[in-house]
Design a protein around this motif. Structure first.
Motif, mmCIF file in Angstrom:
data_model
loop_
_atom_site.group_PDB
_atom_site.id
_atom_site.type_symbol
_atom_site.label_atom_id
_atom_site.label_comp_id
_atom_site.label_asym_id
_atom_site.label_seq_id
_atom_site.Cartn_x
_atom_site.Cartn_y
_atom_site.Cartn_z
ATOM 1 N N UNK A 39 -70.950 44.640 55.354
ATOM 2 C CA UNK A 39 -70.453 43.812 54.143
ATOM 3 C C UNK A 39 -71.693 43.070 53.698
ATOM 4 N N UNK A 233 -72.793 33.275 54.488
ATOM 5 C CA UNK A 233 -73.106 34.731 55.182
ATOM 6 C C UNK A 233 -73.099 35.918 54.213
ATOM 7 N N UNK A 235 -71.363 38.559 54.596
ATOM 8 C CA UNK A 235 -70.007 38.954 54.350
ATOM 9 C C UNK A 235 -69.121 38.136 53.528
ATOM 10 N N UNK A 238 -70.443 39.026 50.183
ATOM 11 C CA UNK A 238 -69.594 40.263 49.496
ATOM 12 C C UNK A 238 -68.449 40.041 48.830
ATOM 13 N N UNK A 239 -67.634 39.073 49.673
ATOM 14 C CA UNK A 239 -66.096 38.988 49.380
ATOM 15 C C UNK A 239 -65.951 38.023 48.407
ATOM 16 N N UNK A 242 -66.859 39.986 45.054
ATOM 17 C CA UNK A 242 -65.785 40.965 44.607
ATOM 18 C C UNK A 242 -64.548 40.023 44.044
ATOM 19 N N UNK A 245 -65.419 39.093 40.659
ATOM 20 C CA UNK A 245 -64.934 40.487 39.664
ATOM 21 C C UNK A 245 -63.618 40.645 39.563
ATOM 22 N N UNK A 246 -62.756 40.557 40.583
ATOM 23 C CA UNK A 246 -61.362 40.540 40.257
ATOM 24 C C UNK A 246 -60.637 39.382 39.540
ATOM 25 N N UNK A 276 -71.925 44.307 41.242
ATOM 26 C CA UNK A 276 -70.919 45.081 41.660
ATOM 27 C C UNK A 276 -70.236 45.826 40.590
ATOM 28 N N UNK A 397 -58.356 35.411 44.710
ATOM 29 C CA UNK A 397 -58.113 36.651 45.264
ATOM 30 C C UNK A 397 -58.592 36.724 46.767
ATOM 31 N N UNK A 398 -59.993 36.634 47.012
ATOM 32 C CA UNK A 398 -60.380 36.754 48.301
ATOM 33 C C UNK A 398 -60.592 35.620 49.228
ATOM 34 N N UNK A 433 -61.186 30.342 55.443
ATOM 35 C CA UNK A 433 -61.219 31.941 55.371
ATOM 36 C C UNK A 433 -62.658 32.366 55.075
ATOM 37 N N UNK A 434 -62.672 33.915 54.424
ATOM 38 C CA UNK A 434 -63.886 34.452 54.472
ATOM 39 C C UNK A 434 -64.914 33.784 53.482
ATOM 40 N N UNK A 436 -65.564 30.733 52.959
ATOM 41 C CA UNK A 436 -65.965 29.046 53.516
ATOM 42 C C UNK A 436 -67.343 29.400 53.981
ATOM 43 N N UNK B 34 -63.301 28.869 60.843
ATOM 44 C CA UNK B 34 -63.067 28.193 59.546
ATOM 45 C C UNK B 34 -63.489 29.302 58.392
ATOM 46 N N UNK B 35 -64.579 29.952 58.803
ATOM 47 C CA UNK B 35 -64.880 30.982 57.761
ATOM 48 C C UNK B 35 -64.488 32.307 58.019
ATOM 49 N N UNK B 37 -61.350 35.189 57.875
ATOM 50 C CA UNK B 37 -59.889 35.325 57.425
ATOM 51 C C UNK B 37 -59.855 37.009 58.054
ATOM 52 N N UNK B 47 -49.778 35.453 49.098
ATOM 53 C CA UNK B 47 -50.505 34.908 47.833
ATOM 54 C C UNK B 47 -49.729 35.077 46.549
#
Lengths: 587, 587
Positions: A39, A233, A235, A238-239, A242, A245-246, A276, A397-398, A433-434, A436, B34-35, B37, B47
């Protein structure tokens, strides 16, 4: 955006920018499992170039030497950069600093930092498995030196106008004259990379195998103390891209105008998000509002991002007029007022309101929440709806969790207790979450503090509404404690800005012998109303305080009002309350 | 879709389906960084329920007891299911079989498998950290027994109409009468889950901490041999679902009609994709074409998916008419003909063509590639454009590599050599990346074979065009070797279907004394032209062969043409060439 002919006449890419026939966009995958990809936002461009080689990817039109890159040409330039960096000794994990133009004035003509090295670097540096370190060009020589040293940057890509910021450095430097022409040192650097590649192409470059490796190291513009290095990061990038975009519904039919500075939290991941989506991006060296309107009206712009201060400049520019079609704007960096949102909507700009507030953007790759408009809001007046929309919202979203919790009892209190969803109880905004950040670079103590309880502590104070929406009421230090009551300076600003003569307003605490603290408002008047109050500041103060009394509880009404010609701001357009507090301290 | 009143009058959720006041959608995060998910598609619904609690999530209107669930109610039902499964002894990693209605006829009235247990299970089973095992209801008792045993299913959720498929089993079973009413054993099961939860809510359920844990175990409908169990991961499901949202531009304004069977590769991840986008889903117990058109015309449908055979049924239904607005269709499962694409477009159905072909869908979470239309195609005729669009395309948003390579020299040949992009050289289609399955369940040998060289071997034969687009020419075993020339049965079918009297056609090899093999075509005529040829099959054969000669090289023209009343198909609508070959073998 029409570029017919532009590619052939206005601009000739260097010979080395042209992709070879039968180009392959396949990279070496280093023996990964068949069901595992990295990712990483950089390979977005390989797919875009494979699918839409001849589509306009980047337009940089408003300069002496305009540049228009198709996805095929741009991708080749990025490949050249990756090889050039490797040739220059850049190894995986090294930092590469990027210093390109930034706002040179803070009102009405707010130039951007949008040139090719910056947008190239978001891909090229990652393709070389290194880390991008964008540097805010409003900083002083001293501050830039600190960042270059703290980040341990191994190479600098710098615009011709900002070489004075790196006068003292020994770090190897590539200067860009923003010509895109043969002879420009930056172009020579890229061309040398192509030669060095010996035509091994993408297959000669390994993808970074660790998706938790660093992507961007962005320094906070911290209003106090040393800037902190926010490390993100691959990862997460990437998220987050995206997610943007959403949320923004960016597609290959979209055209994104760069108004947001790219050094600000990596442009909120939009350099990658747009690719993307296989969209077209327009970059500007100088973001002046008439030029923005020129692009809004003539270049098919569908999306842009900007802090409220920039949005105010946009809607108040003389060139502003209702748009023939909707444009999507993402507002963040501070809370927009209801007045601003309604002004934007009247111009045909549909705002996607994401989180606001200063500190959190870098640590969360830019926006983390969004206030989702509800079907039943359609029955409300624009003013009512705008008030609801000005809230910061719910996680997007992510993103994962966003919560409002009671402050910890002490340093070691790791228990997180949510405040009730009553729209009244103030707590701190926490995220996890991702999307952060990974850490504060080379600052484990600051990282530990920021991640107490397994969540990122934003330092923003907010209430949680019964509909699940959070609303930031203030930064911790911006709360005004008047007679034991907590007054949110942000809430006061929201109400004061509804006065028709107010263009922008900032409220800080001023000590008061009886109440402890009382609010003081600094007001920038609308140009058309300024003459009326020129010699009658007291009259305006009385008028504004009367206005406030109809909207706010007594403890939250400003005690003092001062008309100013300008509000002090950070390089990213956020009001520097620290400076206002210094002014207040001397009163 | 208008449901005003429906929630109050037609349908009353059980008391236990109603969420408590001040519901919290926060789950326990098990001490993750923390980073970080979990990439898991199940929390999408948490959500959606937090952001749009009162939005219509699922409509199941065309049954005796219609059901309409808002996101808040549906999410509560899913929570109830998770607790009910845990109460029933389901532990992390256990398999839960779901057997709900499926197509009961293969032409023109092709009913679906779309009822609440199936769509509930895609979230509820994952919320209990277990694995969904959807079972194809067209299978025999013997085949279902094999799947139940091979998967080691610990519990079965079965529709009232399919209890005969599990007659012999000792596995605990919950029967659903599709009423959504108190008294339905399925509803009782869910209600018991709510009671068992003791109102601990989402906080009482841990998220699966391993994103590589299994999500769905789907058995291939394999035309030969034992079905294989395709095991997918939570991570892959998350990324595939988001990819489908981006590619299909599904948004909270979208309404998705379930035409594709949900047991087919987990409905190509659309149960999750629609929820990620906060869209509305309409489920049908019985997919008949007039009903589809009713929803197209009256229910605000914006998206659906389906194999070409279903799309043929849709455009040829008497109720078909030009739509007032565009609907997006994703076609996959086999290659659509240019004729079909142009028919769809004439009806206002904009097709997003993703990959085709039988075997790969399950192993790649459904679609993996897409043929992106290019701006310059606008100047082409519909027929020319449809021909380009009927190609399988390039890898889509969250997919990674798709390649066409020369076949391996032998069993141990792991070297992958790409075929040239000449549109002529035939090779095998290989994929890799996050949306490739984890493994064939309990079949390491099949997994090893499928993943030779670190890529998934699809078994599809394709050419690679100069524009980077791949086009499947056949399954390996469907190639016809005529006089030493390779004739693609798919290419022949594509050309034969352009004859105005042909509704559907399938071509297989038939042995020939001189040429080794020659093509034989089985043709289903359009109903309006069938009478003409009723007593003159030879006349039609001559006519079709003459038509073929204008379009195909001699070695690819059918030697024999047979008119049939029906083509043999699998339960997922794919033509069973195996059966046609058996017919041919006896000639």
């Amino acid at each position: 955006m029409h570029v017919a002919g532009a590619l052939n006449t206005d601009f000739q890419p260097t010979r080395e920018s042209l992709p070879p026939p039968n180009v392959s966009y396949q990279q070496s995958v280093l023996g990964l499992a068949p069901n595992k990809s990295h990712k990483n936002p950089f390979p977005f461009i390989l797919r875009a170039a494979a699918v839409y080689p001849d589509k306009l990817a980047i337009a940089h039109p408003d300069v002496k030497h305009p540049a228009f890159y198709t996805y095929a040409v741009w991708t080749q330039r990025i490949q050249n950069m990756a090889y050039a960096l490797i040739q220059a000794g850049i190894r995986p994990g090294d930092r590469v600093a990027v210093i390109t133009p930034n706002w040179y004035s803070l009102h009405f003509v707010a130039p951007g930092n949008y040139e090719t090295p910056s947008v190239d670097a978001h891909f090229g540096v990652l393709a070389a498995r290194a880390i991008v370190t964008p540097v805010n060009t409003r900083l002083t020589l001293h501050e830039v030196s600190y960042i270059l040293e703290h980040s341990g940057s191994r190479l600098i890509l710098v615009d011709r106008d900002f070489t004075h910021l790196i006068e003292n450095t020994n770090i190897p430097t590539i200067v860009c004259h923003d010509t895109g022409r043969v002879g420009d040192p930056y172009e020579s650097f890229l061309s040398a990379g192509r030669v060095f590649s010996a035509e091994k192409g993408w297959a000669g470059l390994d993808v970074e195998p660790d998706e938790n490796a660093g992507a961007v190291l962005c320094y906070t513009s911290g209003t106090t103390g040393r800037p902190k290095g926010v490390l993100t990061t691959l990862r997460g990038s990437y998220l987050a891209a995206i997610g943007n975009v959403v949320e923004g519904q960016i597609s290959r039919e979209s055209t994104y105008l760069w108004i947001l500075p790219m050094f600000h939290a990596a442009g909120w991941t939009y350099p990658w998000a747009n690719v993307f989506a296989c969209a077209t991006q327009i970059t500007m060296r100088s973001v002046d509002y008439p030029l923005i309107w020129k692009h809004f009206l003539n270049s098919g712009v569908t999306h842009y991002c900007g802090a409220p201060t920039v949005q105010i400049g946009i809607v108040n520019d003389p060139a502003a007029r209702p748009l023939p079609r909707n444009i999507s704007a993402v507002i963040a960096g501070a809370a927009p007022t209801a007045h601003l949102i309604s002004q934007l909507e009247q111009k045909g700009i549909k705002s996607v309101h994401l989180i606001c507030s200063s500190i959190i953007t870098s640590e969360t790759y830019g926006p983390f929440t969004r206030c989702y408009d509800q079907p039943h809001w359609k029955t409300l007046t624009l003013e009512q709806r705008a008030k609801l929309m000005a809230r910061q919202g719910q996680s997007f979203a992510t993103a994962q969790d966003v919560r409002v919790v009671y402050p910890p009892q002490d340093e070691n209190d790791e228990e997180l207790r949510d405040v009730p969803k009553d729209g009244r109880t103030v707590g701190e905004v926490l995220m996890r979450g991702n999307i952060v950040m990974k850490e504060y670079f080379r600052d484990p103590e600051a990282t530990r503090k920021a991640f107490q309880g397994g969540h990122f502590h934003s330092g923003d104070l907010a209430v949680w509404h019964p509909d699940g929406v959070i609303q930031v009421v203030d930064r911790s230090k911006d709360l005004i404690i008047s007679g034991g009551e907590n007054a949110s300076s942000l809430a006061i600003e929201l109400e004061l800005s509804s006065h028709p003569h107010v263009l922008e307003v900032s409220v800080v605490a001023r000590s008061h012998p009886k109440w402890g603290e009382r609010p003081m408002a600094f007001v920038l008047l609308r140009p058309e109303h300024a003459p009326k109050w020129k010699d009658n500041h007291d009259g305006f103060a009385t008028e504004l305080i009367r206005h406030a009394r109809t909207l706010l509880p007594g403890f939250a009404c400003p005690e003092w009002v001062q008309i100013v010609d300008e509000l002090p701001k950070t390089s990213t357009g956020k009001i520097l309350k620290t400076n206002l507090r210094k002014v207040v301290a001397k009163l």
